[in-house]
Structure formats: C-alpha cells, structure tokens
Design an enzyme around this catalytic site. Structure first.
Site, mmCIF file in Angstrom:
data_model
loop_
_atom_site.group_PDB
_atom_site.id
_atom_site.type_symbol
_atom_site.label_atom_id
_atom_site.label_comp_id
_atom_site.label_asym_id
_atom_site.label_seq_id
_atom_site.Cartn_x
_atom_site.Cartn_y
_atom_site.Cartn_z
ATOM 1 N N LYS A 42 0.803 -1.131 0.076
ATOM 2 C CA LYS A 42 -0.008 -0.025 0.030
ATOM 3 C C LYS A 42 0.786 1.267 0.113
ATOM 4 C CE LYS A 42 -3.303 -2.045 3.350
ATOM 5 N NZ LYS A 42 -3.508 -2.300 4.523
ATOM 6 N N GLY A 43 1.926 1.124 0.361
ATOM 7 C CA GLY A 43 2.996 2.433 0.782
ATOM 8 C C GLY A 43 3.051 3.189 -0.472
ATOM 9 N N GLU A 98 7.886 2.538 -5.892
ATOM 10 C CA GLU A 98 7.882 1.958 -4.384
ATOM 11 C C GLU A 98 8.102 3.230 -3.366
ATOM 12 O OE1 GLU A 98 7.237 -0.278 -2.317
ATOM 13 O OE2 GLU A 98 7.961 -2.124 -2.688
ATOM 14 N N ASP A 102 14.308 -1.018 1.461
ATOM 15 C CA ASP A 102 14.817 -1.215 2.678
ATOM 16 C C ASP A 102 15.808 -2.216 2.517
ATOM 17 O OD1 ASP A 102 14.988 -1.672 5.313
ATOM 18 O OD2 ASP A 102 13.013 -1.488 6.048
ATOM 19 N N LYS A 130 16.861 3.325 2.201
ATOM 20 C CA LYS A 130 17.548 3.108 3.183
ATOM 21 C C LYS A 130 18.646 2.227 2.843
ATOM 22 C CE LYS A 130 14.456 3.068 7.014
ATOM 23 N NZ LYS A 130 13.633 2.569 8.367
ATOM 24 N N ASP A 158 3.627 3.782 7.015
ATOM 25 C CA ASP A 158 2.718 3.457 8.325
ATOM 26 C C ASP A 158 3.636 2.708 9.396
ATOM 27 O OD1 ASP A 158 3.330 0.930 6.818
ATOM 28 O OD2 ASP A 158 1.685 0.058 8.517
ATOM 29 N N ARG A 164 -0.058 6.898 7.629
ATOM 30 C CA ARG A 164 0.078 6.785 6.205
ATOM 31 C C ARG A 164 -0.279 8.427 5.667
ATOM 32 N NH1 ARG A 164 1.089 1.874 4.085
ATOM 33 N NH2 ARG A 164 0.225 0.050 5.005
HETATM 34 C C1 PRP Z 1 7.295 -1.807 2.512
HETATM 35 C C2 PRP Z 1 7.664 -0.933 1.356
HETATM 36 C C3 PRP Z 1 8.345 -2.043 0.390
HETATM 37 C C4 PRP Z 1 8.901 -2.965 1.318
HETATM 38 C C5 PRP Z 1 10.402 -2.695 1.284
HETATM 39 O O1 PRP Z 1 6.205 -2.217 2.677
HETATM 40 O O2 PRP Z 1 6.044 -0.531 0.771
HETATM 41 O O3 PRP Z 1 7.362 -2.764 -0.497
HETATM 42 O O4 PRP Z 1 8.388 -2.814 2.652
HETATM 43 O O5 PRP Z 1 10.955 -3.473 2.183
HETATM 44 P P1 PRP Z 1 12.299 -4.304 1.753
HETATM 45 O O6 PRP Z 1 13.167 -3.754 1.154
HETATM 46 O O7 PRP Z 1 12.728 -4.652 3.225
HETATM 47 O O8 PRP Z 1 11.402 -5.604 1.229
HETATM 48 P P2 PRP Z 1 5.437 -3.003 3.864
HETATM 49 O O9 PRP Z 1 5.481 -4.352 3.837
HETATM 50 O O10 PRP Z 1 5.699 -1.978 4.788
HETATM 51 O O11 PRP Z 1 3.765 -2.761 3.293
HETATM 52 P P3 PRP Z 1 3.057 -1.611 3.078
HETATM 53 O O12 PRP Z 1 3.303 -0.831 1.640
HETATM 54 O O13 PRP Z 1 1.592 -2.141 2.831
HETATM 55 O O14 PRP Z 1 3.120 -0.515 3.990
#
Ligand code: PRP
Length: 178
Positions: A42-43, A98, A102, A130, A158, A164
């Site tokens: 969703k982000g 995205e 991370d 990051k 979030d 959000r």
């Molecule tokens: C977050 C972000 C990426 C992912 C990145 O999503 O939107 O999709 O984490 O992390 P990574 O590089 O460690 O894989 P999240 O799982 O928090 O879900 P959301 O988008 O619904 O908040």
C-alpha cells in the site's frame, strides 16, 4: 499525529519539489515509450499519485500488493503476492514505484517475477532509500531521498497502518512503538 513525531526529515514542500524533479527526469527518459507505472501497495499510493501527475507524456498504470512471509525479519526472500498484475506487461517498459527500498527483498523478488513476463525493461523508482539496511544486492534507478536507518512514517508509510496520511516524512518517537 504530530505529537508522535520526533523530528521531521522532509516537509511536504521539499518532497513536492523532489517529485517534480523525478517526474521531469522520467518524462525525459520515458516520454516516448508509453511506460507502465506499477505501484507496489500500500505504501506507494501517495508517491504514485504525485509522481504520475508530473509525468508529462502518455502512460498506463497498474498496482500489485505483496507481503513478506513470516515475521518480516526473514531474509529468505520469500514474498507473497496478494494482488497480481491486471495487465499484460509483455514488451512494455515497466517502472516500479515504491515508497521505500529497505532490505531490498521485496523488489528483488518482484523484479525476477516481472522479468519472467518479458517486459521491454524494468526500472525501479523509489521515493526513499535506506541503503544501510540492504540485505540483497539491488539499487534504485531513480530515488527521491536517501535516508538514515530510522523508523519513518508519513507520505504513505505506516506504523501499524497509522500515519500514512501524515503529509511530511517524520521519525516516529520510540515510545510509540516500543
Ligand atoms: C514496505 C515498502 C516495500 C517494502 C520494502 O512495504 O512499501 O514494499 O516494505 O522493504 P524491503 O526492501 O525490506 O523488502 P510493507 O511491507 O511495509 O507494506 P505496505 O506497503 O503495505 O506498508
């Protein structure tokens, strides 16, 4: 919400200016390619909405949703698709949008998944990166801001599904999630 924020990293105005620049770069590089912007829910939804309005050329868009298997601390690279593509990407220039890069596990998995569908190209555009947290070797082609390893919320990001809608990007106070 603001009382839960330790410090603002980027204001709404600063982020708008950066998204304007990214939109101009993408228009320069993909303006004649009818790209497909692919948001990872969703982000992504705030960034996606801002970015595509700064892309000044024909394009289409689609969304996927993914979640990590297990606790989220897994580094197995196992990612579950909870909403798949709704369009064929064969021969298309796909720009993955995205909110944050991370560990890189999500995008690494997604890139391989999409490559099997024979797009013309796959490009990664993330608003935040990051780099300190990276566990797999993957980089963004376009990045809004590189940020420190802190718990950030707002602009689509979030904590426990909250914040959000916070318009700036802020570091969450430790007492909120401890
Ligand atoms: C977050 C972000 C990426 C992912 C990145 O999503 O939107 O999709 O984490 O992390 P990574 O590089 O460690 O894989 P999240 O799982 O928090 O879900 P959301 O988008 O619904 O908040």
């Amino acid at each position: 919400m603001r009382e839960d924020i330790e410090r603002i990293l980027f204001t709404e105005a600063e982020m708008k200016q950066r998204v304007d620049e990214l939109g101009a770069e993408l228009t320069r590089d993909f303006g004649d390619k009818n790209p497909m912007f692919l948001g990872v829910l969703k982000g992504c939804f705030v960034f996606m909405a801002d970015l595509i309005r700064r892309f000044d050329a024909p394009c289409t868009m689609d969304f996927m949703a993914v979640s990590s298997y297990g606790s989220g601390t897994s580094s197995t690279g196992a990612v579950k698709i909870t909403k798949d593509l709704s369009q064929d990407i064969h021969g298309r220039h796909v720009i993955i949008v995205e909110d944050i890069l991370d560990t890189g596990i999500t995008l690494s998995y997604l890139k391989k998944y999409l490559q099997n569908r024979a797009p013309a190209s796959i490009t990664i555009c993330t608003m935040f990166d990051k780099p300190e947290r990276r566990e797999v070797n993957i980089q963004a082609d376009y990045c809004g801001f590189s940020i420190p390893n802190a718990f950030v919320v707002g602009y689509g990001l979030d904590y426990d599904e909250k914040y959000r809608n916070f318009p700036d990007l802020g570091i969450l106070k430790e007492e909120v999630y401890r």
